[in-house]
Design an enzyme around this catalytic site. Structure first.
Site, short mmCIF file in Angstrom:
data_model
loop_
_atom_site.label_atom_id
_atom_site.label_comp_id
_atom_site.label_asym_id
_atom_site.label_seq_id
_atom_site.Cartn_x
_atom_site.Cartn_y
_atom_site.Cartn_z
N CYS A 2 0.88 -1.23 0.12
CA CYS A 2 -0.11 0.18 0.02
C CYS A 2 0.90 1.32 0.08
O CYS A 2 1.87 1.29 0.53
CB CYS A 2 -0.71 0.04 1.25
N ARG A 27 4.86 0.66 -6.31
CA ARG A 27 4.97 0.21 -5.27
C ARG A 27 3.98 -1.26 -5.53
O ARG A 27 4.19 -2.12 -4.82
CB ARG A 27 4.32 0.61 -4.10
N TRP A 71 -2.64 -2.75 -1.73
CA TRP A 71 -2.19 -4.05 -2.18
C TRP A 71 -2.98 -4.90 -1.19
O TRP A 71 -2.82 -5.23 0.07
CB TRP A 71 -0.69 -3.97 -2.08
N ASN A 97 -1.43 1.54 5.79
CA ASN A 97 -0.51 0.73 5.29
C ASN A 97 -0.01 -0.05 6.70
O ASN A 97 0.42 0.48 7.44
CB ASN A 97 0.98 1.24 4.70
N GLY A 98 -0.12 -1.55 6.35
CA GLY A 98 0.39 -2.45 7.53
C GLY A 98 -0.83 -3.48 7.81
O GLY A 98 -1.69 -3.51 6.96
N GLU A 467 18.96 -15.39 -9.81
CA GLU A 467 18.46 -14.05 -10.13
C GLU A 467 17.96 -14.00 -11.64
O GLU A 467 16.98 -13.38 -11.70
CB GLU A 467 19.79 -12.99 -9.83
N LYS A 471 14.14 -12.81 -12.26
CA LYS A 471 13.84 -11.71 -13.18
C LYS A 471 12.89 -12.18 -14.43
O LYS A 471 11.87 -11.66 -14.68
CB LYS A 471 15.03 -11.03 -13.74
N GLU A 474 9.22 -13.01 -12.83
CA GLU A 474 8.53 -11.61 -12.34
C GLU A 474 8.03 -10.90 -13.58
O GLU A 474 7.07 -10.29 -13.64
CB GLU A 474 9.07 -11.21 -11.05
N HIS A 490 19.80 -34.75 -10.38
CA HIS A 490 19.34 -35.25 -9.21
C HIS A 490 17.78 -34.86 -9.36
O HIS A 490 17.04 -34.57 -8.17
CB HIS A 490 20.03 -34.81 -7.96
N LYS A 589 6.63 -3.34 -4.57
CA LYS A 589 7.97 -2.72 -4.70
C LYS A 589 8.74 -3.05 -3.29
O LYS A 589 9.92 -3.42 -2.94
CB LYS A 589 8.03 -1.31 -4.88
C1 F6R Z 1 12.81 -8.90 -7.29
C2 F6R Z 1 12.60 -7.97 -6.25
C3 F6R Z 1 12.37 -8.44 -4.78
C4 F6R Z 1 13.42 -7.84 -3.75
C5 F6R Z 1 12.79 -8.31 -2.21
C6 F6R Z 1 13.52 -7.41 -1.18
O1 F6R Z 1 13.03 -8.10 -8.45
O2 F6R Z 1 12.76 -6.84 -6.24
O3 F6R Z 1 12.70 -9.86 -4.69
O4 F6R Z 1 14.58 -7.78 -4.08
O5 F6R Z 1 11.24 -7.73 -2.13
O6 F6R Z 1 13.39 -6.02 -1.39
P1 F6R Z 1 14.50 -5.19 -0.57
O7 F6R Z 1 15.63 -5.15 -1.14
O8 F6R Z 1 13.54 -3.95 -0.65
O9 F6R Z 1 14.33 -5.78 0.76
#
Ligand code: F6R
Length: 594
Positions: A2, A27, A71, A97-98, A467, A471, A474, A490, A589
């Site tokens: 949020c 976000r 959210w 938010n929370g 990673e 990417k 997502e 395995h 985000k």
């Molecule tokens: C993936 C991504 C997330 C963040 C994760 C941690 O592209 O951005 O996996 O890396 O939510 O976020 P932070 O770094 O803000 O703790």
């Protein structure tokens, strides 16, 4: 997660609130709304995008208001569940938010006292509690309501007949932006960058009253002063600058980000090295905690440290770490978090501090909660990252880890000098990959037809494979797994075949021969194979179906160049499939709930 915004001043609040909400879009959200005090409260909200809401909403005339992007956690995305949320009288509106953990108990109690609930949200108990306690002072009513509440919150409260906003924070970020005869409130700095670069970061337990000319913050009933900070980010940095997506822009910023982050260290080296305390004060091991992409950066850090530091390093997923007891004696803890607000990472940091560890945060956001919990913070200089999927902050985190580990390394002086030289050349190596985008676009077109992809790596490139897979999944919604190459036989071999491409990350280090064998085994089972390998590697060109050529670097730096290539691959694959690249579905985000 949020996003919340508030405005009070001389101008019309509604257009400002919509603009601030637009800046928070990154976000991730599923519904949104605004409320403005006009003697009563005018409110408009729905489960739609902000543009649609702004277009459909009646124009409210008032200079104090609040807004929200939701959210969903409690209750599906819907008009009723969207914020702002009203009390029974319609005279108090709240954005939150929370998560309120005792909301069910409070809801039952308030229902018993005659309050009617209109949504399924946990948030709704807040306006009803404020209504219950309201006796002319909004601040006092909010304080009393929060005494009943358990959980996390950043809230802004608007009352029909007041030109003040009451704010409160616990375990969720909240800032106040200071203007001239106007003040702003937001969950995040980019929301208010169009209007001001002067901010106050609220601390847990703060309750504030914000009017156009004044900000009063109290804690345990006593008025306190909070320092004003100047935001280093510019509005331009938080805009697309001609790129089609923030994600692409942020990938292209990486040469500059590497330079900025390294430049910072050369200025601060001595002090920061001394403070982190690795190897000093009887510290014997390092523990890193993080989530998602930041976890992959931390994992890469472990391999760098294994080679250069020879200090035991553990890396834990923060959400897992929080549920178990650990041996933490003589441990330096490093929390890696772009936003500095990830709930699981913050919880792990608090747990580490309670256990007596020295906690260092690596974060991109000045004044973030992580920076306030940590004993010491090292900032990545990536600038604001707007795309939900992380790119440049990952590379900046790696830069901090290279620098930190090299600073403590007792490796051979000549090796370190060579590494330092290579480190300085990384921006131009990354630029070479960016200049070679056309080749990666071809690979992306090919990959976009598939629904399952394996990324395999060994050693320092295993986190890179993970990673790369993260990417791709997502951004393009293709199911992707990052796997240790040696582990594929395995189990995952059962999935190999013509419909399951494999992307092999090949580094010229001690894993090279084993990787070639893995590639042969995979090819023998019919999977299309794309290799990421140093330019001019003929052996790989012969074995793989196609090769993404990577500039030559010392293998220890290969995660940097390989990851940039995989970011571009994910971007163009997602583009080919028509995905909403900057705002992947269901993702946020900064993940401020556990
Ligand atoms: C993936 C991504 C997330 C963040 C994760 C941690 O592209 O951005 O996996 O890396 O939510 O976020 P932070 O770094 O803000 O703790």
């Amino acid at each position: 997660m949020c996003g919340i915004v508030g405005y009070t001043g001389d101008k019309q609040a509604q257009p400002i609130l919509f603009n601030c909400l637009k800046r928070l879009e990154y976000r991730g959200y599923d519904s949104c709304g605004v409320a403005v005090a006009v003697g009563g409260i005018e409110l408009y909200k729905d489960a739609v995008r902000i543009e649609a809401l702004a277009k459909a909403s009646p124009k409210f005339k008032g200079t104090t208001g609040i807004g929200h992007t939701r959210w969903a956690t409690h209750g599906a995305p819907s008009r009723d569940n969207a914020h702002p949320i009203l009390d029974c009288t319609g005279k108090i509106a709240v954005v939150h938010n929370g998560v309120i953990s005792n909301f069910q108990e409070l809801r039952d109690q308030l229902t018993g006292e005659g309050h009617n609930f209109a949504s399924e949200t946990d948030t709704e108990v807040i306006p009803h509690l404020i209504e219950k306690y309201y006796d002319g002072s909004l601040e006092e009513a909010v304080t009393a309501a929060l005494n009943d509440i358990n959980g996390s919150y950043a809230i802004i409260v608007l009352a029909a007949d007041k030109s003040e906003l009451v704010v409160a924070k616990k375990d969720s970020p909240l800032i106040i932006g200071l203007g001239d005869r106007e003040n702003y409130i937001a969950s995040d700095v980019p929301a208010i960058l169009d209007y001001t670069d002067r901010v106050i970061y609220l601390e847990d337990g703060d309750i504030g009253v914000v009017t156009k000319n004044d900000v009063k913050i109290r804690r345990d009933g006593k008025e306190i002063a909070r320092e004003e900070h100047k935001v280093m980010w510019t509005v331009e940095e938080a805009q697309k600058a001609g790129y089609e997506h923030f994600f692409l822009k942020e990938i292209h910023e990486q040469p500059k980000v590497i330079r900025n982050t390294l430049g910072e260290f050369t200025r601060e080296t001595e002090q920061a090295v001394d403070l982190v305390g690795i190897g000093g004060r009887g510290m014997e091991s390092i523990l890193m905690v993080a989530c998602g992409t930041a976890y992959h950066a931390a994992l890469t850090g472990k391999y760098i440290a294994d080679e250069l530091l020879r200090v035991p390093v553990r890396v834990e997923i923060a959400s897992e770490f929080n549920y178990y007891s650990h041996t933490l004696a003589r441990t330096v803890a490093i929390a890696v978090t772009q936003s500095g607000e990830t709930a699981d990472t913050l919880k792990a940091m608090r747990k580490l501090k309670e256990a007596g560890c020295r906690v260092v945060a690596i974060t991109n956001v000045v004044g973030s909660t992580a920076s306030r919990i940590a004993d010491q913070t090292i900032y990545t200089r990536a600038g604001p990252e707007i795309s939900v999927a992380a790119s440049k902050t990952f590379i900046a985190q790696l830069m901090v880890l290279y620098w930190l580990i090299m600073s403590y390394s007792k490796a051979d002086a000549r090796r370190l000098a060579n590494l330092l030289m290579e480190l300085r050349q990384l921006p131009s190596k990354v630029q070479q990959i960016l200049d070679n985008e056309a080749e990666i676009i071809e690979h992306a077109r090919y990959l976009s037809k598939y629904e399952n992809v394996f990324f395999i790596g060994r050693g320092i490139n295993l986190p890179v494979a993970q990673e790369g897979a993260l990417k791709l999944k997502e951004l393009s919604y293709i199911h992707a797994e990052g796997y240790a190459a040696g582990e594929t036989k395995h189990g995952p071999f059962a999935l190999l075949g013509g419909n399951t491409p494999v992307i092999a990350i090949v580094a010229k280090d001690n894993t090279y021969d084993a990787m070639l064998t893995n590639i042969k085994e995979i090819k023998a089972r019919g999977s299309p194979l794309i290799a990421l390998a140093e330019e001019g590697n003929e052996a790989i060109e012969e074995l793989a179906d196609s090769v993404i050529a990577i500039p030559q670097v010392d293998a220890i730096f290969s995660p940097v160049v390989n990851t940039v290539a995989l970011q571009l691959l994910a971007y163009y694959t997602a583009k080919e499939r028509g995905c909403p690249i900057d705002f992947p579905r269901n993702l946020a985000k900064s993940v401020t709930v556990e």
